[in-house]
Scaffold this motif. Structure first.
Motif, PDB file in Angstrom:
ATOM      1  N   ASP A 157      10.028   7.322  -2.964  1.00  0.00           N
ATOM      2  CA  ASP A 157       8.697   7.912  -2.834  1.00  0.00           C
ATOM      3  C   ASP A 157       8.669   9.042  -1.812  1.00  0.00           C
ATOM      4  N   GLY A 158       9.399   8.867  -0.724  1.00  0.00           N
ATOM      5  CA  GLY A 158       9.393   9.899   0.313  1.00  0.00           C
ATOM      6  C   GLY A 158       9.966  11.215  -0.169  1.00  0.00           C
ATOM      7  N   ILE A 159      10.998  11.142  -1.010  1.00  0.00           N
ATOM      8  CA  ILE A 159      11.600  12.363  -1.549  1.00  0.00           C
ATOM      9  C   ILE A 159      10.614  13.090  -2.444  1.00  0.00           C
ATOM     10  N   SER A 216       0.849  -1.197   0.000  1.00  0.00           N
ATOM     11  CA  SER A 216       0.000   0.000   0.000  1.00  0.00           C
ATOM     12  C   SER A 216       0.881   1.242   0.000  1.00  0.00           C
ATOM     13  N   PRO A 217       1.447   1.606  -1.159  1.00  0.00           N
ATOM     14  CA  PRO A 217       2.383   2.742  -1.199  1.00  0.00           C
ATOM     15  C   PRO A 217       1.685   4.076  -1.002  1.00  0.00           C
ATOM     16  N   ALA A 218       2.315   4.933  -0.216  1.00  0.00           N
ATOM     17  CA  ALA A 218       1.849   6.319  -0.103  1.00  0.00           C
ATOM     18  C   ALA A 218       2.183   7.051  -1.390  1.00  0.00           C
ATOM     19  N   GLN A 219       1.265   7.889  -1.854  1.00  0.00           N
ATOM     20  CA  GLN A 219       1.439   8.595  -3.122  1.00  0.00           C
ATOM     21  C   GLN A 219       1.648  10.091  -2.946  1.00  0.00           C
ATOM     22  N   HIS A 220       0.885  10.707  -2.065  1.00  0.00           N
ATOM     23  CA  HIS A 220       0.979  12.159  -1.863  1.00  0.00           C
ATOM     24  C   HIS A 220       0.674  12.493  -0.408  1.00  0.00           C
ATOM     25  N   LEU A 221       1.324  13.545   0.077  1.00  0.00           N
ATOM     26  CA  LEU A 221       0.948  14.142   1.340  1.00  0.00           C
ATOM     27  C   LEU A 221      -0.139  15.170   1.067  1.00  0.00           C
TER      28      LEU A 221
END
Length: 795
Positions: free
Chosen positions: A431-433, A363-368
């Motif tokens: 992804d975090g960057i 479940s990858p995070a995509q956007h804050l």
């Protein structure tokens, strides 16, 4: 907000400076005003605009980073002072920091009009092409009769004047928000209406050492936590899953601080952050007792100076020549290395809190999700079960999703390497960057990464999507004899017999990772090949399958894309160095060099290995992620290798220490209840099937069938958690062993899963030799079979 206050004169004494100083104190509890002087700027002169004078560039940078500018101007001869006009000319010639910048004008004068004409002229100047400032309309704060306006403490005396200044400043704050929202390169992350598909107190992105730590401490501080990770089940754990499981530790704070400053060298690091980091390492043993529920093991006491013997020469410390090195040690959760023991401990602490921590895998995070007005991070868009969902975070979000080890473009952009072989997880994709960049985070340490392995931190060449094989066993055949390493053109580029320090070799007073090559090769002759063949056991059993053979150097060059002339010259020079006893190229010990004989010749393709990257969003000692103005982005925290503190030379165990120390800080701070920070309207729905906690049913054996003479065995010792086996036992013999449930690493535990069952059947015992390179998975399977066999006694 952060503002720059410009004193509009170069006079030593100025009532306008006093006015700005009053505003700085009066509004300082909520908003920072940095007062800047123009008396150090040279008189504007078109003949000296290139390069921009340093004092001008410094002022421009401060303005550019600020939310707005407040100019306090005197009135000279019915206009602004010449010094202020000169300053604005500097700020509109080659640099343009005032463009689209919200500006408030104030002024103080001895007479009754309070610089009204000067302010009118200043508005016209700021509106001119090249300047492009946007000035707060109306709200003219004109402080007349300034000699009588302030008391002896330089405080305004008149209550009505103070009230009007507060009214003007409040209007300016609203004006600043509107202007910055309109013109700044910050796309709003919250639509007019945002649909929330779920709500948590804290969201932690990344289920490695830092994320697991942040989640458990957020839960321990009363938060309902979502811990989400891009990796599927069996691959969660980030780099800690594959790491040595050692944590940097010190016994003396002052020495440890000196040691880490020495490793940083000329690279500056925020002093509060560094001190927090070192304090945590000095107290690491107590951390293990208090929070990991184990009695810590000292590497120095057990191995280096103890009865077990030294298992990794030079590991603690790696830089013995540096001040404070004698305090450095490593801590482990038990006596063992590279067995995922620390990871399993951290994972279990998350599992034990499954009432307060939901885990989402694959479940990858995509956007804050950022409120466009307050800039607070209020949620995360996550791809869950094939669809993007918005999950609200009421108190905070922790970015702990590692670096960009598998993002080839980022490796080329930031590290300047064509490619590197990842030694750790394959799910650190940067992804975090990307998420941090979208919301205006500042970046640091983007060029820093760590290597490890044979020679200069290398591994054998990998295929896309493969992890590099980490080989730490001594292998002197790689640098003893008629053998050397060449770079892309066929020439040597480092000293082969030098021990690397996390990929670094000595380079002019410091230790640096050699420039990564696109296709480096081991080059050796027939005698060296026979030397390999004569070895009892090679650290890489697949070594000979990697070998390229050619009858001549020209043919070998053709097969390896090396320059044949350069390769021939390299061999010729190497032979000369070997015979004369001095290596004038790389200074290798001549005793390790043997001249090449005539063909055939051999080559094995290598690749520079990479444990992890350090770059990412800048953070402070509170684990708050900072924006480009060095201000905390509300509700956003960071921990671990994403934006790590290590920026130059590196000591083993430092990243895991950082994960534990700042993971705890981030989790605790993210869990704290926050005030209302959402301005845009939101709606909530629950029409999406999010699924449950991906680890909640871990102890259940439902759905696993058993037949006659079959018994289930369970072990919690696997790298990925639970291992379940089905053992068929009859006539006092193990008839069959099946691994029916496991989440071991495919490239590490696969061999154990495939090979051990047959070995156990053949030996009629669970007590068989572990599979080389898969000891943790082997032990878990053996433990599960032992558990199953124990049930046969009572069947």
């Amino acid at each position: 907000m952060k503002f720059i206050g410009i004193v509009g004169t170069n006079a030593d004494y100025s009532t306008n400076r006093i006015l700005l100083q009053y505003m700085q104190k009066h509004f300082g509890a909520q908003h920072a005003i940095e007062i800047c002087e123009i008396n150090q700027l040279p008189l504007f002169n078109e003949n000296i605009v290139t390069p921009t004078p340093g004092s001008v560039a410094q002022l421009a940078a401060k303005i550019d980073a600020a939310d707005g500018v407040i100019i306090a101007t005197p009135e000279y001869d019915h206009s602004i002072p010449a010094a202020l006009k000169s300053a604005i000319e500097w700020l509109s010639c080659k640099v343009h920091p005032l463009t689209h910048k919200p500006v408030m004008i104030v002024g103080a004068s001895y007479g009754p009009q309070g610089t009204s004409r000067a302010q009118q002229h200043l508005r016209q100047i700021l509106d001119s092409p090249g300047v492009g400032a946007i000035v707060l309309p109306g709200n003219e704060f004109l402080l007349g009769h300034v000699k009588e306006a302030f008391d002896g403490d330089q405080q305004l005396k008149d209550a009505q004047t103070i009230s009007f200044l507060e009214e003007c400043f409040t209007h300016y704050l609203d004006f600043t928000r509107v202007i910055n929202h309109t013109y700044r390169k910050e796309a709003p992350k919250l639509a007019a209406k945002t649909t929330w598909n779920g709500t948590y107190d804290v969201i932690v992105i990344g289920f490695g050492a830092a994320g697991a730590t942040a989640a458990r401490f957020a839960a321990d501080n009363g938060a309902k936590v979502l811990l989400t990770d891009a990796a599927p089940e069996g691959h969660e754990g980030g780099n800690v899953r594959y790491a040595g499981q050692v944590v940097a530790t010190g016994s003396d704070y002052d020495k440890m601080l000196a040691y880490y400053k020495a490793m940083l060298g000329p690279i500056d690091l925020d002093s509060d952050l560094l001190q927090t980091y070192v304090h945590g390492m000095v107290n690491m043993r107590q951390y293990f007792r208090d929070y990991l529920d184990v009695e810590p093991v000292s590497y120095n006491n057990t191995y280096k100076n103890g009865s077990r013997g030294e298992v990794a020469k030079g590991l603690a410390p790696e830089y013995p020549e540096y001040e404070g090195a004698d305090t450095f040690d490593l801590t482990t959760v038990h006596e063992g290395f590279f067995d995922a023991a620390l990871w399993k401990n951290l994972r279990q602490h998350v599992v034990d809190r499954n009432q307060n921590i939901d885990v989402w895998l694959a479940s990858p995070a995509q956007h804050l999700i950022q409120d466009p007005t307050t800039k607070a991070i209020i949620g995360v868009t996550i791809k869950r079960n094939g669809q993007s969902v918005n999950i609200q975070a009421k108190n905070g979000v922790v970015l702990a999703c590692g670096g960009f080890e598998t993002d080839k473009q980022a490796i080329q952009d930031y590290l300047g390497a064509p490619h590197l072989a990842p030694i750790g997880t394959l799910y650190n994709q940067g992804d975090g960057i990307k998420m941090a960049e979208e919301i205006g985070a500042d970046m640091w340490h983007m060029k820093s990464y760590e290597g490890l392995g044979l020679l200069s931190g290398m591994t054998f060449a990998t295929h896309p999507g493969e992890r590099g094989k980490l080989i730490l066993a001594p292998w002197p055949d790689l640098y003893t004899g008629s053998i050397f390493v060449v770079g892309d053109d066929g020439s040597r580029y480092f000293r082969e017999d030098e021990a690397n320090r996390h990929g670094r070799l000595y380079d002019h007073g410091t230790w640096r990772i050699p420039t990564a090559q696109d296709h480096p090769y081991l080059i050796f002759d027939q005698k060296q090949y026979e030397q390999f063949k004569a070895a009892e056991q090679l650290p890489d059993p697949d070594f000979f399958s990697r070998v390229i053979k050619a009858d001549s150097l020209a043919d070998l060059a053709a097969q390896t894309q090396l320059n044949p002339d350069v390769l021939q010259q390299t061999v010729t020079e190497f032979n000369r160095f070997a015979k004369n006893g001095v290596d004038y190229s790389q200074h290798r010990d001549a005793a390790t060099m043997r001249a090449f004989a005539a063909g055939p010749y051999y080559a094995v393709k290598l690749e520079s290995g990479m444990l992890n990257t350090q770059g990412g969003p800048r953070r402070n000692a509170k684990a708050e992620i900072l924006n480009t103005k060095q201000q905390p982005i509300p509700h956003l925290y960071g921990a671990g290798e994403l934006g790590g503190a290590n920026a130059n030379q590196y000591a083993g165990g430092s990243n895991l220490a950082e994960c534990l120390i700042f993971g705890k800080i981030a989790g605790e701070n993210a869990a704290k209840a926050k005030g209302e920070t959402t301005v845009a309207p939101i709606t909530t729905t629950a029409n999406v099937d999010l699924g449950g906690n991906d680890l909640s049913s871990e102890d259940s054996l439902a759905g696993i069938s058993v037949g006659p003479n079959q018994y289930l065995g369970v072990s919690e010792a696997g790298i990925g958690g639970q291992v379940v086996v089905r053992v068929t036992y009859a006539d006092d013999k193990i008839q069959a062993v099946e691994v029916v449930k496991q989440s071991e690493s495919e490239d590490v535990g696969k061999a154990a899963v495939e090979q051990l069952p047959a070995k156990m059947v053949a030996a009629n015992s669970y007590d068989v030799d572990a599979v080389s390179g898969a000891s943790a998975s082997s032990n878990a399977i053996k433990s599960a079979v032992k558990n199953a066999l124990a049930k046969t006694v009572h069947a």
